[in-house]
Design a protein around this motif. Structure first.
Motif, PDB file in Angstrom:
ATOM      1  N   TYR A 284      -2.778  13.680   1.154  1.00  0.00           N
ATOM      2  CA  TYR A 284      -3.070  13.138   2.473  1.00  0.00           C
ATOM      3  C   TYR A 284      -2.223  13.880   3.499  1.00  0.00           C
ATOM      4  N   GLN A 285      -2.717  13.925   4.736  1.00  0.00           N
ATOM      5  CA  GLN A 285      -1.961  14.617   5.779  1.00  0.00           C
ATOM      6  C   GLN A 285      -2.223  13.989   7.136  1.00  0.00           C
TER       7      GLN A 285
ATOM      8  N   LYS B 224       2.685  15.986   8.244  1.00  0.00           N
ATOM      9  CA  LYS B 224       3.341  15.533   7.032  1.00  0.00           C
ATOM     10  C   LYS B 224       2.308  15.325   5.926  1.00  0.00           C
ATOM     11  N   ILE B 225       2.646  15.713   4.690  1.00  0.00           N
ATOM     12  CA  ILE B 225       1.729  15.654   3.542  1.00  0.00           C
ATOM     13  C   ILE B 225       2.351  14.803   2.441  1.00  0.00           C
ATOM     14  N   TRP B 226       1.516  13.992   1.768  1.00  0.00           N
ATOM     15  CA  TRP B 226       1.966  13.212   0.630  1.00  0.00           C
ATOM     16  C   TRP B 226       0.794  12.969  -0.307  1.00  0.00           C
ATOM     17  N   ASP B 227       1.096  12.556  -1.524  1.00  0.00           N
ATOM     18  CA  ASP B 227       0.065  12.262  -2.521  1.00  0.00           C
ATOM     19  C   ASP B 227      -0.347  10.804  -2.379  1.00  0.00           C
ATOM     20  N   GLY B 228      -1.549  10.574  -1.867  1.00  0.00           N
ATOM     21  CA  GLY B 228      -2.025   9.213  -1.702  1.00  0.00           C
ATOM     22  C   GLY B 228      -2.253   8.486  -3.008  1.00  0.00           C
ATOM     23  N   ASN B 229      -2.370   9.226  -4.119  1.00  0.00           N
ATOM     24  CA  ASN B 229      -2.605   8.628  -5.434  1.00  0.00           C
ATOM     25  C   ASN B 229      -1.345   8.573  -6.289  1.00  0.00           C
TER      26      ASN B 229
ATOM     27  N   THR C 283       9.446   3.152   3.628  1.00  0.00           N
ATOM     28  CA  THR C 283       8.942   4.531   3.671  1.00  0.00           C
ATOM     29  C   THR C 283       7.438   4.651   3.445  1.00  0.00           C
ATOM     30  N   THR C 284       6.767   3.565   3.048  1.00  0.00           N
ATOM     31  CA  THR C 284       5.336   3.666   2.742  1.00  0.00           C
ATOM     32  C   THR C 284       4.577   2.436   3.211  1.00  0.00           C
ATOM     33  N   ALA C 285       3.275   2.629   3.431  1.00  0.00           N
ATOM     34  CA  ALA C 285       2.329   1.522   3.586  1.00  0.00           C
ATOM     35  C   ALA C 285       1.338   1.661   2.444  1.00  0.00           C
ATOM     36  N   GLU C 286       1.311   0.668   1.548  1.00  0.00           N
ATOM     37  CA  GLU C 286       0.507   0.751   0.341  1.00  0.00           C
ATOM     38  C   GLU C 286      -0.525  -0.370   0.327  1.00  0.00           C
ATOM     39  N   LYS C 287      -1.717  -0.049  -0.165  1.00  0.00           N
ATOM     40  CA  LYS C 287      -2.767  -1.063  -0.269  1.00  0.00           C
ATOM     41  C   LYS C 287      -3.411  -0.972  -1.650  1.00  0.00           C
ATOM     42  N   VAL C 288      -3.616  -2.126  -2.259  1.00  0.00           N
ATOM     43  CA  VAL C 288      -4.290  -2.197  -3.560  1.00  0.00           C
ATOM     44  C   VAL C 288      -5.749  -2.535  -3.296  1.00  0.00           C
ATOM     45  N   GLU C 289      -6.624  -1.571  -3.565  1.00  0.00           N
ATOM     46  CA  GLU C 289      -8.064  -1.715  -3.343  1.00  0.00           C
ATOM     47  C   GLU C 289      -8.769  -1.642  -4.693  1.00  0.00           C
ATOM     48  N   GLU C 290      -9.486  -2.707  -5.050  1.00  0.00           N
ATOM     49  CA  GLU C 290     -10.194  -2.741  -6.344  1.00  0.00           C
ATOM     50  C   GLU C 290      -9.257  -2.362  -7.490  1.00  0.00           C
TER      51      GLU C 290
ATOM     52  N   LYS D 141      -1.240   4.623   1.734  1.00  0.00           N
ATOM     53  CA  LYS D 141      -2.051   4.909   2.911  1.00  0.00           C
ATOM     54  C   LYS D 141      -1.291   5.701   3.967  1.00  0.00           C
ATOM     55  N   LEU D 142      -0.052   5.314   4.216  1.00  0.00           N
ATOM     56  CA  LEU D 142       0.781   5.968   5.225  1.00  0.00           C
ATOM     57  C   LEU D 142       2.178   6.167   4.664  1.00  0.00           C
ATOM     58  N   ILE D 143       2.900   7.125   5.236  1.00  0.00           N
ATOM     59  CA  ILE D 143       4.320   7.254   4.926  1.00  0.00           C
ATOM     60  C   ILE D 143       5.089   7.257   6.238  1.00  0.00           C
ATOM     61  N   PHE D 144       6.341   6.814   6.153  1.00  0.00           N
ATOM     62  CA  PHE D 144       7.202   6.726   7.325  1.00  0.00           C
ATOM     63  C   PHE D 144       8.453   7.576   7.112  1.00  0.00           C
ATOM     64  N   PRO D 145       8.963   8.195   8.179  1.00  0.00           N
ATOM     65  CA  PRO D 145       8.433   8.144   9.544  1.00  0.00           C
ATOM     66  C   PRO D 145       7.141   8.945   9.682  1.00  0.00           C
ATOM     67  N   VAL D 146       6.300   8.490  10.608  1.00  0.00           N
ATOM     68  CA  VAL D 146       5.040   9.176  10.886  1.00  0.00           C
ATOM     69  C   VAL D 146       5.351  10.473  11.645  1.00  0.00           C
ATOM     70  N   ARG D 147       4.909  11.582  11.097  1.00  0.00           N
ATOM     71  CA  ARG D 147       5.143  12.874  11.732  1.00  0.00           C
ATOM     72  C   ARG D 147       3.919  13.771  11.546  1.00  0.00           C
ATOM     73  N   LEU D 148       3.544  14.486  12.580  1.00  0.00           N
ATOM     74  CA  LEU D 148       2.388  15.380  12.518  1.00  0.00           C
ATOM     75  C   LEU D 148       2.550  16.400  11.392  1.00  0.00           C
TER      76      LEU D 148
END
Length: 217
Positions: A134-135, A119-124, A97-104, A110-117
């Motif tokens: 994020y949207q 769509k809103i989620w908390d990137g943090n 359901t997610t694409a997550e990246k650890v930066e610093e 970064k993304l949530i699935f399924p990808v839909r126009l």
């Protein structure tokens, strides 16, 4: 008369995993253009930086939560004739359901699935920072970025927030079967609400990362 009916094969739904590929050995080179405004100096001190970043999915490892994770190596060079020098190592996970990246050392969704126009989620949601909504503002749209043509891209609007004393804007573009192809971020500050962003002294930074080339194996 006996009629034999065969059920149709189930339709495979594309949930958008291709926007965050996980193939070992794939890489992307970005052209980075960065500007820093120095703390309201008079006259304003403006410094520009141009360099390249290469991101490589180097290997898979098991993270602290027992999940398969990607070792994401990042290299830097100032010009195309300079050797690549490793800058840092990040990590990433693509779940169902997610694409997550650890930066610093900060984990971002970064993304949530399924990808839909729209769509809103908390990137943090996976770190201790304040909530950022994020949207998806564009999905499956063709774009030309860095002189390269992509059939299907999406846009993630991460922040566009103006307090009249500070202004923050962050967004990322992703291409199917490639990954992130463009990023823009800026944080500006000014002395008071009557200043004009375009003409008055300000502090802060602005940068873009634009895809230059890639290999998706």
């Amino acid at each position: 008369i006996i009629v034999s009916c065969k059920k149709d094969d189930p339709v495979k739904v594309d949930v958008g995993y291709g926007y965050f590929p996980v193939e070992i050995g794939s890489w992307i080179i970005y052209d980075v253009d960065s500007t820093v405004w120095n703390d309201f100096e008079v006259p304003s001190v403006v410094t520009n930086y141009k360099y390249q970043i290469k991101e490589v999915i180097e290997s898979v490892f098991i993270d602290d939560e027992g999940r398969e994770a990607l070792r994401w190596e990042r290299y830097k060079r100032d010009t195309v004739t300079d050797p690549w020098v490793i800058k840092d190592v990040w990590s990433a996970n693509r779940t169902g359901t997610t694409a997550e990246k650890v930066e610093e050392n900060e984990r971002f969704i970064k993304l949530i699935f399924p990808v839909r126009l729209a769509k809103i989620w908390d990137g943090n949601a996976a770190n201790s920072q304040d909530e950022w909504d994020y949207q998806y503002t564009e999905v499956d749209v063709p774009k030309i970025i860095g002189g390269l043509s992509f059939d299907s891209t999406l846009t993630v609007a991460q922040q566009d927030f103006n307090t009249w004393v500070t202004y923050d804007f962050f967004e990322e573009y992703y291409a199917k079967n490639v990954g992130m192809i463009y990023k823009k971020g800026l944080h500006w500050e000014k002395g008071d609400a009557n200043f004009n962003w375009d003409v008055d002294y300000k502090g802060g930074y602005e940068y873009t990362m634009t895809i230059n080339s890639y290999s998706n194996q």
